[in-house]
Design a protein around this motif. Structure first.
Motif, PDB file in Angstrom:
ATOM      1  N   THR A 101       1.883   3.590   3.860  1.00  0.00           N
ATOM      2  CA  THR A 101       1.454   3.628   2.457  1.00  0.00           C
ATOM      3  C   THR A 101       1.488   5.058   1.953  1.00  0.00           C
ATOM      4  O   THR A 101       1.349   5.996   2.737  1.00  0.00           O
ATOM      5  N   HIS A 102       1.648   5.199   0.641  1.00  0.00           N
ATOM      6  CA  HIS A 102       1.537   6.517   0.008  1.00  0.00           C
ATOM      7  C   HIS A 102       0.142   6.694  -0.594  1.00  0.00           C
ATOM      8  O   HIS A 102      -0.148   7.737  -1.150  1.00  0.00           O
ATOM      9  N   SER A 103      -0.654   5.646  -0.539  1.00  0.00           N
ATOM     10  CA  SER A 103      -1.909   5.652  -1.290  1.00  0.00           C
ATOM     11  C   SER A 103      -3.094   6.132  -0.443  1.00  0.00           C
ATOM     12  O   SER A 103      -3.467   5.489   0.542  1.00  0.00           O
ATOM     13  N   ASN A 105      -6.112   6.190  -1.471  1.00  0.00           N
ATOM     14  CA  ASN A 105      -7.212   5.252  -1.708  1.00  0.00           C
ATOM     15  C   ASN A 105      -7.129   4.064  -0.746  1.00  0.00           C
ATOM     16  O   ASN A 105      -8.122   3.670  -0.130  1.00  0.00           O
ATOM     17  N   LYS A 106      -5.911   3.518  -0.602  1.00  0.00           N
ATOM     18  CA  LYS A 106      -5.753   2.389   0.343  1.00  0.00           C
ATOM     19  C   LYS A 106      -6.110   2.817   1.759  1.00  0.00           C
ATOM     20  O   LYS A 106      -6.780   2.080   2.480  1.00  0.00           O
ATOM     21  N   LEU A 107      -5.656   4.020   2.142  1.00  0.00           N
ATOM     22  CA  LEU A 107      -5.914   4.493   3.502  1.00  0.00           C
ATOM     23  C   LEU A 107      -7.408   4.665   3.744  1.00  0.00           C
ATOM     24  O   LEU A 107      -7.944   4.173   4.734  1.00  0.00           O
ATOM     25  N   SER A 108      -8.095   5.324   2.806  1.00  0.00           N
ATOM     26  CA  SER A 108      -9.517   5.563   3.072  1.00  0.00           C
ATOM     27  C   SER A 108     -10.302   4.261   3.037  1.00  0.00           C
ATOM     28  O   SER A 108     -11.217   4.060   3.846  1.00  0.00           O
ATOM     29  N   GLU A 109      -9.928   3.320   2.174  1.00  0.00           N
ATOM     30  CA  GLU A 109     -10.639   2.024   2.187  1.00  0.00           C
ATOM     31  C   GLU A 109     -10.350   1.280   3.486  1.00  0.00           C
ATOM     32  O   GLU A 109     -11.261   0.729   4.108  1.00  0.00           O
ATOM     33  N   ALA A 110      -9.080   1.264   3.911  1.00  0.00           N
ATOM     34  CA  ALA A 110      -8.728   0.539   5.142  1.00  0.00           C
ATOM     35  C   ALA A 110      -9.496   1.121   6.331  1.00  0.00           C
ATOM     36  O   ALA A 110     -10.039   0.380   7.159  1.00  0.00           O
ATOM     37  N   PRO A 119      11.475   0.620  -0.638  1.00  0.00           N
ATOM     38  CA  PRO A 119      12.022   0.042  -1.863  1.00  0.00           C
ATOM     39  C   PRO A 119      11.182  -1.184  -2.203  1.00  0.00           C
ATOM     40  O   PRO A 119      11.126  -2.135  -1.422  1.00  0.00           O
ATOM     41  N   GLU A 120      10.418  -1.130  -3.302  1.00  0.00           N
ATOM     42  CA  GLU A 120       9.482  -2.217  -3.597  1.00  0.00           C
ATOM     43  C   GLU A 120      10.152  -3.311  -4.410  1.00  0.00           C
ATOM     44  O   GLU A 120      10.675  -3.050  -5.490  1.00  0.00           O
ATOM     45  N   LEU A 121      10.154  -4.512  -3.846  1.00  0.00           N
ATOM     46  CA  LEU A 121      10.657  -5.673  -4.560  1.00  0.00           C
ATOM     47  C   LEU A 121       9.826  -5.831  -5.834  1.00  0.00           C
ATOM     48  O   LEU A 121       8.608  -5.726  -5.778  1.00  0.00           O
ATOM     49  N   HIS A 173       8.241  -8.250   2.115  1.00  0.00           N
ATOM     50  CA  HIS A 173       9.447  -7.439   1.957  1.00  0.00           C
ATOM     51  C   HIS A 173       9.191  -6.006   2.443  1.00  0.00           C
ATOM     52  O   HIS A 173       9.994  -5.430   3.182  1.00  0.00           O
ATOM     53  N   LYS A 174       8.039  -5.446   2.058  1.00  0.00           N
ATOM     54  CA  LYS A 174       7.712  -4.072   2.449  1.00  0.00           C
ATOM     55  C   LYS A 174       7.551  -3.948   3.963  1.00  0.00           C
ATOM     56  O   LYS A 174       8.043  -3.008   4.569  1.00  0.00           O
ATOM     57  N   VAL A 175       6.846  -4.909   4.585  1.00  0.00           N
ATOM     58  CA  VAL A 175       6.558  -4.765   6.017  1.00  0.00           C
ATOM     59  C   VAL A 175       7.835  -4.944   6.844  1.00  0.00           C
ATOM     60  O   VAL A 175       8.037  -4.260   7.850  1.00  0.00           O
ATOM     61  N   VAL A 209       1.252  -2.955   6.091  1.00  0.00           N
ATOM     62  CA  VAL A 209       1.323  -2.516   4.692  1.00  0.00           C
ATOM     63  C   VAL A 209       0.278  -3.279   3.882  1.00  0.00           C
ATOM     64  O   VAL A 209      -0.247  -4.310   4.344  1.00  0.00           O
ATOM     65  N   ASP A 210       0.009  -2.788   2.689  1.00  0.00           N
ATOM     66  CA  ASP A 210      -0.934  -3.443   1.763  1.00  0.00           C
ATOM     67  C   ASP A 210      -0.228  -3.519   0.418  1.00  0.00           C
ATOM     68  O   ASP A 210       0.299  -2.508  -0.064  1.00  0.00           O
ATOM     69  N   ASP A 211      -0.182  -4.696  -0.181  1.00  0.00           N
ATOM     70  CA  ASP A 211       0.277  -4.769  -1.568  1.00  0.00           C
ATOM     71  C   ASP A 211      -0.800  -5.466  -2.386  1.00  0.00           C
ATOM     72  O   ASP A 211      -1.394  -6.454  -1.949  1.00  0.00           O
ATOM     73  N   THR A 212      -1.041  -4.910  -3.566  1.00  0.00           N
ATOM     74  CA  THR A 212      -2.180  -5.360  -4.371  1.00  0.00           C
ATOM     75  C   THR A 212      -1.738  -5.620  -5.800  1.00  0.00           C
ATOM     76  O   THR A 212      -0.943  -4.852  -6.348  1.00  0.00           O
ATOM     77  N   GLY A 213      -2.244  -6.695  -6.398  1.00  0.00           N
ATOM     78  CA  GLY A 213      -1.887  -7.010  -7.777  1.00  0.00           C
ATOM     79  C   GLY A 213      -3.067  -7.573  -8.549  1.00  0.00           C
ATOM     80  O   GLY A 213      -4.122  -7.878  -7.986  1.00  0.00           O
ATOM     81  N   GLY A 257     -12.091   5.623 -12.476  1.00  0.00           N
ATOM     82  CA  GLY A 257     -11.615   4.412 -11.809  1.00  0.00           C
ATOM     83  C   GLY A 257     -10.125   4.530 -11.582  1.00  0.00           C
ATOM     84  O   GLY A 257      -9.428   5.222 -12.321  1.00  0.00           O
ATOM     85  N   TYR A 258      -9.657   3.820 -10.542  1.00  0.00           N
ATOM     86  CA  TYR A 258      -8.244   3.982 -10.242  1.00  0.00           C
ATOM     87  C   TYR A 258      -7.503   2.744 -10.768  1.00  0.00           C
ATOM     88  O   TYR A 258      -7.982   1.622 -10.641  1.00  0.00           O
ATOM     89  N   SER A 259      -6.413   3.002 -11.481  1.00  0.00           N
ATOM     90  CA  SER A 259      -5.575   1.950 -12.050  1.00  0.00           C
ATOM     91  C   SER A 259      -6.404   1.009 -12.943  1.00  0.00           C
ATOM     92  O   SER A 259      -7.097   1.488 -13.842  1.00  0.00           O
ATOM     93  N   TRP A 260      -6.373  -0.308 -12.668  1.00  0.00           N
ATOM     94  CA  TRP A 260      -7.016  -1.291 -13.543  1.00  0.00           C
ATOM     95  C   TRP A 260      -8.525  -1.415 -13.319  1.00  0.00           C
ATOM     96  O   TRP A 260      -9.158  -2.292 -13.912  1.00  0.00           O
ATOM     97  N   GLU A 261      -9.108  -0.544 -12.508  1.00  0.00           N
ATOM     98  CA  GLU A 261     -10.541  -0.691 -12.210  1.00  0.00           C
ATOM     99  C   GLU A 261     -11.427  -0.519 -13.441  1.00  0.00           C
ATOM    100  O   GLU A 261     -12.562  -0.986 -13.452  1.00  0.00           O
ATOM    101  N   SER A 282     -14.880  -5.926  -2.956  1.00  0.00           N
ATOM    102  CA  SER A 282     -13.472  -5.593  -2.716  1.00  0.00           C
ATOM    103  C   SER A 282     -12.599  -6.699  -2.108  1.00  0.00           C
ATOM    104  O   SER A 282     -12.915  -7.254  -1.045  1.00  0.00           O
ATOM    105  N   MET A 283     -11.477  -6.957  -2.780  1.00  0.00           N
ATOM    106  CA  MET A 283     -10.466  -7.888  -2.240  1.00  0.00           C
ATOM    107  C   MET A 283      -9.814  -7.307  -0.991  1.00  0.00           C
ATOM    108  O   MET A 283      -9.394  -8.012  -0.092  1.00  0.00           O
ATOM    109  N   ARG A 284      -9.760  -5.975  -0.920  1.00  0.00           N
ATOM    110  CA  ARG A 284      -9.158  -5.316   0.254  1.00  0.00           C
ATOM    111  C   ARG A 284     -10.067  -5.511   1.472  1.00  0.00           C
ATOM    112  O   ARG A 284      -9.586  -5.736   2.580  1.00  0.00           O
ATOM    113  N   ARG A 285     -11.368  -5.428   1.267  1.00  0.00           N
ATOM    114  CA  ARG A 285     -12.310  -5.658   2.377  1.00  0.00           C
ATOM    115  C   ARG A 285     -12.111  -7.055   2.947  1.00  0.00           C
ATOM    116  O   ARG A 285     -12.046  -7.242   4.167  1.00  0.00           O
TER     117      ARG A 285
END
Ligand SMILES: O=P(O)(O)OP(=O)(O)OP(=O)(O)OC[C@H]1O[C@@H](n2cnc3c(O)ncnc32)[C@H](O)[C@@H]1O
Length: 192
Positions: free
Chosen positions: A8-10, A12-17, A33-35, A46-48, A61-65, A138-142, A166-169
């Motif tokens: 990941t480049h994120s 935020n994702k890394l520290s939450e994970a 290359p993100e589909l 696709h990413k993994v 990998v983590d993908d979030t929407g 807040g980050y992105s849509w937060e 958190s959905m990531r949790r």
């Protein structure tokens, strides 16, 4: 979980994970290359696969929407582009004519292990789109997402409150359950 390289480049994702897994993770910022798809499961798979093919070792990998019901699930995995083009306030403006404000954030964690087994773990956070952005930093849509059970946006919450919803949790807890069910505990090994 130690065996997976988190691609990941994120930060935020890394520290939450790392917080949810309660461990330091090996990580790598590979350009994936993100589909472009609404479907975050499809994007994560696709990413993994791409990461595994390039790195030839166990990867994660983590993908979030963000899925808005009044828009039949849009933007989903395309949320990054929505945020760049219309932003949080633009989304709130476009929601003024919507009959329902319900939405959900979804995180899909995808792994490939050394036997090339692919697994996915899904976490969701149900909520509504706020009438207008609220919250600092807040980050992105937060700034525009209010989880069910709260009257504030994620951006207005403390880290502890955000982790609670958190959905990531939820996705990483599913990964922990699966890993624990596969690895015999030290106690179980001693009993043999
Ligand atoms: O390197 P990767 O892991 O792919 O990082 P990314 O930031 O490109 O990750 P995504 O494509 O999964 O993210 C899509 C959008 O969702 C946002 N996002 C991801 N996780 C989020 C979270 O926990 N809270 C709010 N926004 C989030 C992120 O800022 C992007 O705009």
């Amino acid at each position: 979980m130690h065996r997976f390289l988190f691609v990941t480049h994120s930060h935020n994702k890394l520290s939450e994970a790392e917080r949810f897994l309660d461990m330091k993770l090996q990580h790598y910022g590979l350009d994936l290359p993100e589909l472009q798809s609404v479907d975050v499961e499809e994007v994560a798979v696709h990413k993994v696969k791409y990461a595994y093919n390039v790195l030839q070792r166990p990867v994660m990998v983590d993908d979030t929407g963000l899925y808005v019901d009044a828009w039949n699930g849009l933007p989903g995995g395309l949320v990054k582009w929505f945020m760049q083009r219309v932003g949080d306030r633009g989304i709130c403006d476009m929601m003024q004519v919507a009959k329902e404000r319900t939405a959900r954030a979804k995180t899909v964690v995808a792994t490939i292990d050394d036997e090339v087994n692919l697994n996915i773990y899904v976490g969701t956070m149900e909520g509504t789109i706020a009438p207008e952005p609220a919250g600092e930093g807040g980050y992105s849509w937060e700034t525009i997402f209010i989880p069910n059970g709260s009257d504030r946006t994620v951006a207005q919450m403390t880290r502890e409150e955000k982790d609670h919803y958190s959905m990531r949790r939820v996705a990483f807890e599913a990964l922990i359950r699966r890993e624990e069910s596969m690895v015999p505990s030290v106690g179980a090994l001693l009993e043999r």
